[in-house]
Design a protein around this motif. Structure first.
Motif, PDB file in Angstrom:
ATOM      1  N   GLY A 149       0.754  -1.241   0.000  1.00 40.29           N
ATOM      2  CA  GLY A 149       0.000   0.000   0.000  1.00 40.29           C
ATOM      3  C   GLY A 149       0.784   1.291   0.000  1.00 40.29           C
ATOM      4  N   SER A 150       2.107   1.227  -0.060  1.00 38.25           N
ATOM      5  CA  SER A 150       2.908   2.458  -0.045  1.00 38.25           C
ATOM      6  C   SER A 150       3.446   2.764  -1.441  1.00 38.25           C
ATOM      7  CB  SER A 150       4.082   2.311   0.929  1.00 38.25           C
ATOM      8  OG  SER A 150       3.627   2.123   2.238  1.00 38.25           O
ATOM      9  N   VAL A 151       2.554   3.157  -2.327  1.00 37.94           N
ATOM     10  CA  VAL A 151       2.969   3.473  -3.693  1.00 37.94           C
ATOM     11  C   VAL A 151       3.509   4.900  -3.713  1.00 37.94           C
ATOM     12  CG1 VAL A 151       2.230   3.660  -6.085  1.00 37.94           C
ATOM     13  CG2 VAL A 151       1.238   1.903  -4.618  1.00 37.94           C
ATOM     14  N   VAL A 152       4.774   5.039  -4.155  1.00 35.76           N
ATOM     15  CA  VAL A 152       5.395   6.364  -4.206  1.00 35.76           C
ATOM     16  C   VAL A 152       6.050   6.564  -5.563  1.00 35.76           C
ATOM     17  CG1 VAL A 152       5.802   6.492  -1.708  1.00 35.76           C
ATOM     18  CG2 VAL A 152       7.553   5.499  -3.186  1.00 35.76           C
ATOM     19  N   ASP A 153       6.150   7.819  -5.955  1.00 35.87           N
ATOM     20  CA  ASP A 153       6.832   8.132  -7.216  1.00 35.87           C
ATOM     21  C   ASP A 153       8.344   8.084  -7.003  1.00 35.87           C
ATOM     22  OD1 ASP A 153       7.825  10.799  -6.351  1.00 35.87           O
ATOM     23  OD2 ASP A 153       5.697  11.296  -6.347  1.00 35.87           O
ATOM     24  N   ASP A 154       9.093   8.144  -8.096  1.00 38.69           N
ATOM     25  CA  ASP A 154      10.551   8.039  -8.027  1.00 38.69           C
ATOM     26  C   ASP A 154      11.165   9.112  -7.138  1.00 38.69           C
ATOM     27  OD1 ASP A 154      10.478   5.851  -9.697  1.00 38.69           O
ATOM     28  OD2 ASP A 154      11.126   6.942 -11.489  1.00 38.69           O
ATOM     29  N   GLN A 155      10.686  10.336  -7.281  1.00 36.99           N
ATOM     30  CA  GLN A 155      11.228  11.447  -6.490  1.00 36.99           C
ATOM     31  C   GLN A 155      11.073  11.181  -4.990  1.00 36.99           C
ATOM     32  OE1 GLN A 155      12.728  14.240  -7.658  1.00 36.99           O
ATOM     33  NE2 GLN A 155      12.786  15.504  -5.815  1.00 36.99           N
ATOM     34  N   THR A 156       9.874  10.801  -4.588  1.00 31.66           N
ATOM     35  CA  THR A 156       9.605  10.551  -3.173  1.00 31.66           C
ATOM     36  C   THR A 156      10.415   9.365  -2.666  1.00 31.66           C
ATOM     37  OG1 THR A 156       7.376  11.420  -3.498  1.00 31.66           O
ATOM     38  CG2 THR A 156       7.757  10.141  -1.502  1.00 31.66           C
ATOM     39  N   TRP A 157      10.507   8.317  -3.477  1.00 35.52           N
ATOM     40  CA  TRP A 157      11.293   7.140  -3.094  1.00 35.52           C
ATOM     41  C   TRP A 157      12.757   7.522  -2.892  1.00 35.52           C
ATOM     42  CZ3 TRP A 157      11.307   2.598  -0.984  1.00 35.52           C
ATOM     43  CH2 TRP A 157      12.416   1.768  -1.131  1.00 35.52           C
ATOM     44  N   ASN A 158      13.324   8.257  -3.845  1.00 40.60           N
ATOM     45  CA  ASN A 158      14.736   8.623  -3.738  1.00 40.60           C
ATOM     46  C   ASN A 158      14.997   9.581  -2.579  1.00 40.60           C
ATOM     47  OD1 ASN A 158      15.679   6.979  -5.844  1.00 40.60           O
ATOM     48  ND2 ASN A 158      15.086   8.492  -7.374  1.00 40.60           N
ATOM     49  N   GLU A 159      14.065  10.468  -2.319  1.00 41.90           N
ATOM     50  CA  GLU A 159      14.207  11.349  -1.153  1.00 41.90           C
ATOM     51  C   GLU A 159      14.202  10.527   0.136  1.00 41.90           C
ATOM     52  OE1 GLU A 159      10.981  14.091  -1.668  1.00 41.90           O
ATOM     53  OE2 GLU A 159      12.106  15.341  -3.089  1.00 41.90           O
ATOM     54  N   GLY A 160      13.344   9.530   0.188  1.00 40.04           N
ATOM     55  CA  GLY A 160      13.308   8.636   1.350  1.00 40.04           C
ATOM     56  C   GLY A 160      14.590   7.835   1.507  1.00 40.04           C
ATOM     57  N   GLN A 161      15.148   7.400   0.371  1.00 42.30           N
ATOM     58  CA  GLN A 161      16.413   6.668   0.406  1.00 42.30           C
ATOM     59  C   GLN A 161      17.531   7.560   0.952  1.00 42.30           C
ATOM     60  OE1 GLN A 161      15.939   3.388   0.170  1.00 42.30           O
ATOM     61  NE2 GLN A 161      17.093   2.991  -1.687  1.00 42.30           N
ATOM     62  N   THR A 176      31.313  -1.087  10.027  1.00 47.51           N
ATOM     63  CA  THR A 176      31.736   0.232   9.564  1.00 47.51           C
ATOM     64  C   THR A 176      32.871   0.095   8.555  1.00 47.51           C
ATOM     65  OG1 THR A 176      31.089   1.221  11.678  1.00 47.51           O
ATOM     66  CG2 THR A 176      32.608   2.493  10.286  1.00 47.51           C
ATOM     67  N   ALA A 177      33.851  -0.726   8.901  1.00 44.11           N
ATOM     68  CA  ALA A 177      34.997  -0.918   8.003  1.00 44.11           C
ATOM     69  C   ALA A 177      34.575  -1.570   6.692  1.00 44.11           C
ATOM     70  CB  ALA A 177      36.065  -1.773   8.698  1.00 44.11           C
ATOM     71  N   ARG A 178      33.642  -2.506   6.772  1.00 40.26           N
ATOM     72  CA  ARG A 178      33.189  -3.219   5.569  1.00 40.26           C
ATOM     73  C   ARG A 178      32.287  -2.386   4.689  1.00 40.26           C
ATOM     74  NH1 ARG A 178      30.645  -9.047   6.853  1.00 40.26           N
ATOM     75  NH2 ARG A 178      29.079  -7.925   5.702  1.00 40.26           N
ATOM     76  N   GLY A 179      31.422  -1.550   5.296  1.00 38.70           N
ATOM     77  CA  GLY A 179      30.343  -0.974   4.514  1.00 38.70           C
ATOM     78  C   GLY A 179      30.216   0.522   4.407  1.00 38.70           C
ATOM     79  N   GLU A 180      30.865   1.286   5.287  1.00 37.02           N
ATOM     80  CA  GLU A 180      30.601   2.726   5.314  1.00 37.02           C
ATOM     81  C   GLU A 180      30.960   3.422   4.000  1.00 37.02           C
ATOM     82  OE1 GLU A 180      29.123   6.258   6.530  1.00 37.02           O
ATOM     83  OE2 GLU A 180      28.891   4.360   7.598  1.00 37.02           O
ATOM     84  N   ALA A 181      32.115   3.106   3.435  1.00 35.19           N
ATOM     85  CA  ALA A 181      32.522   3.775   2.186  1.00 35.19           C
ATOM     86  C   ALA A 181      31.552   3.449   1.053  1.00 35.19           C
ATOM     87  CB  ALA A 181      33.948   3.371   1.810  1.00 35.19           C
ATOM     88  N   ASN A 182      31.154   2.177   0.953  1.00 35.28           N
ATOM     89  CA  ASN A 182      30.187   1.789  -0.076  1.00 35.28           C
ATOM     90  C   ASN A 182      28.835   2.456   0.154  1.00 35.28           C
ATOM     91  OD1 ASN A 182      31.693   0.131  -1.785  1.00 35.28           O
ATOM     92  ND2 ASN A 182      31.389  -1.658  -0.481  1.00 35.28           N
ATOM     93  N   LYS A 183      28.417   2.539   1.405  1.00 37.06           N
ATOM     94  CA  LYS A 183      27.133   3.186   1.706  1.00 37.06           C
ATOM     95  C   LYS A 183      27.170   4.647   1.282  1.00 37.06           C
ATOM     96  CE  LYS A 183      25.939   4.710   5.703  1.00 37.06           C
ATOM     97  NZ  LYS A 183      25.637   4.852   7.136  1.00 37.06           N
ATOM     98  N   GLN A 184      28.269   5.324   1.562  1.00 33.50           N
ATOM     99  CA  GLN A 184      28.395   6.733   1.161  1.00 33.50           C
ATOM    100  C   GLN A 184      28.366   6.866  -0.362  1.00 33.50           C
ATOM    101  OE1 GLN A 184      28.045   9.300   3.159  1.00 33.50           O
ATOM    102  NE2 GLN A 184      27.853   7.876   4.870  1.00 33.50           N
ATOM    103  N   ALA A 185      28.945   5.904  -1.059  1.00 32.85           N
ATOM    104  CA  ALA A 185      28.909   5.916  -2.530  1.00 32.85           C
ATOM    105  C   ALA A 185      27.478   5.724  -3.029  1.00 32.85           C
ATOM    106  CB  ALA A 185      29.829   4.842  -3.097  1.00 32.85           C
ATOM    107  N   VAL A 190      22.259   8.040  -5.154  1.00 33.35           N
ATOM    108  CA  VAL A 190      20.843   8.395  -5.001  1.00 33.35           C
ATOM    109  C   VAL A 190      20.667   9.903  -5.068  1.00 33.35           C
ATOM    110  CG1 VAL A 190      18.793   8.232  -3.531  1.00 33.35           C
ATOM    111  CG2 VAL A 190      20.387   6.321  -3.614  1.00 33.35           C
ATOM    112  N   ARG A 191      21.580  10.646  -4.454  1.00 34.09           N
ATOM    113  CA  ARG A 191      21.511  12.114  -4.529  1.00 34.09           C
ATOM    114  C   ARG A 191      21.621  12.588  -5.976  1.00 34.09           C
ATOM    115  NH1 ARG A 191      24.930  13.132   0.915  1.00 34.09           N
ATOM    116  NH2 ARG A 191      23.181  13.653   2.272  1.00 34.09           N
ATOM    117  N   ALA A 192      22.471  11.905  -6.739  1.00 38.70           N
ATOM    118  CA  ALA A 192      22.626  12.271  -8.149  1.00 38.70           C
ATOM    119  C   ALA A 192      21.327  12.055  -8.922  1.00 38.70           C
ATOM    120  CB  ALA A 192      23.768  11.461  -8.775  1.00 38.70           C
TER     121      ALA A 192
END
Length: 195
Positions: A149-161, A176-185, A190-192
């Motif tokens: 039931g949570s249908v959202v458009d691309d803009q709203t989805w990406n803002e949520g991400q 943190t060592a395994r994932g932080e750099a990848n998460k920031q990427a 998503v910001r792009a």
């Protein structure tokens, strides 16, 4: 503790009774969390066999509440654990620890000072720091939310991400060592998309 029996039981239940609309929270997610929890426990130096067994059981049961409910599934998973694990030679104290680990994964995550809870929380959201399958897994989450039931458009989805990735932090040094750099990427990607 009959860990093998406890795991076999819940995996059979998940395989046979989970809703097909759980595109993200399916059996594959549970198995991934089990695997990631084991890797993180190793990285964090957990060697106590009982601690490892309780973490593994909690990982198997952490989303079992989806068998009966979508909202509040963590508490429902604890109800299941409290119902079935005594018959598999888990003590009341062991079951309560398992439930505290499960409840720590509820968003926003709250593991407190318990290392096993921190490990399970990091394992539960491990995909956030993985470059190879972040996008396919996030797509399954969006598909699941739409099915519920949570249908959202691309803009709203990406803002949520962006909001979720920005607010998320790892609880263990290993994650943190395994994932932080990848998460920031991934966050930058998503910001792009929002530009």
């Amino acid at each position: 503790m009959d860990c093998h029996r406890a795991e076999t039981y819940v995996l059979r239940e998940l395989r046979e009774h989970l809703s097909p609309t759980l595109h993200y929270h399916g059996l594959h997610h549970t198995l991934d969390v089990v695997a990631q929890a084991q890797l993180l426990a190793e990285g964090e130096g957990i060697t106590d066999l009982e601690d490892l067994a309780l973490l593994r059981t909690a990982a198997h049961y952490h989303d079992a509440g989806f068998l009966t409910t979508y909202q509040g599934h963590e508490a429902a998973g604890c109800e299941l654990a409290r119902r079935v694990l005594p018959g598999m030679d888990y003590s009341p104290a062991q079951i309560e620890l398992i439930c505290s680990l499960i409840m720590a994964t509820r968003l926003p995550q709250s593991p407190g000072d318990l290392l096993l809870a921190k490990i399970l929380c990091d394992a539960d959201l491990d995909y956030l720091g993985r470059s190879e399958d972040f996008w396919p897994i996030s797509h399954t989450l969006r598909t699941e939310l739409e099915a519920h039931g949570s249908v959202v458009d691309d803009q709203t989805w990406n803002e949520g991400q962006v909001k979720f990735l920005s607010a998320h932090h790892y609880w263990t040094a290993t994650a943190t060592a395994r994932g932080e750099a990848n998460k920031q990427a991934r966050l930058a990607e998503v910001r792009a998309l929002l530009r």
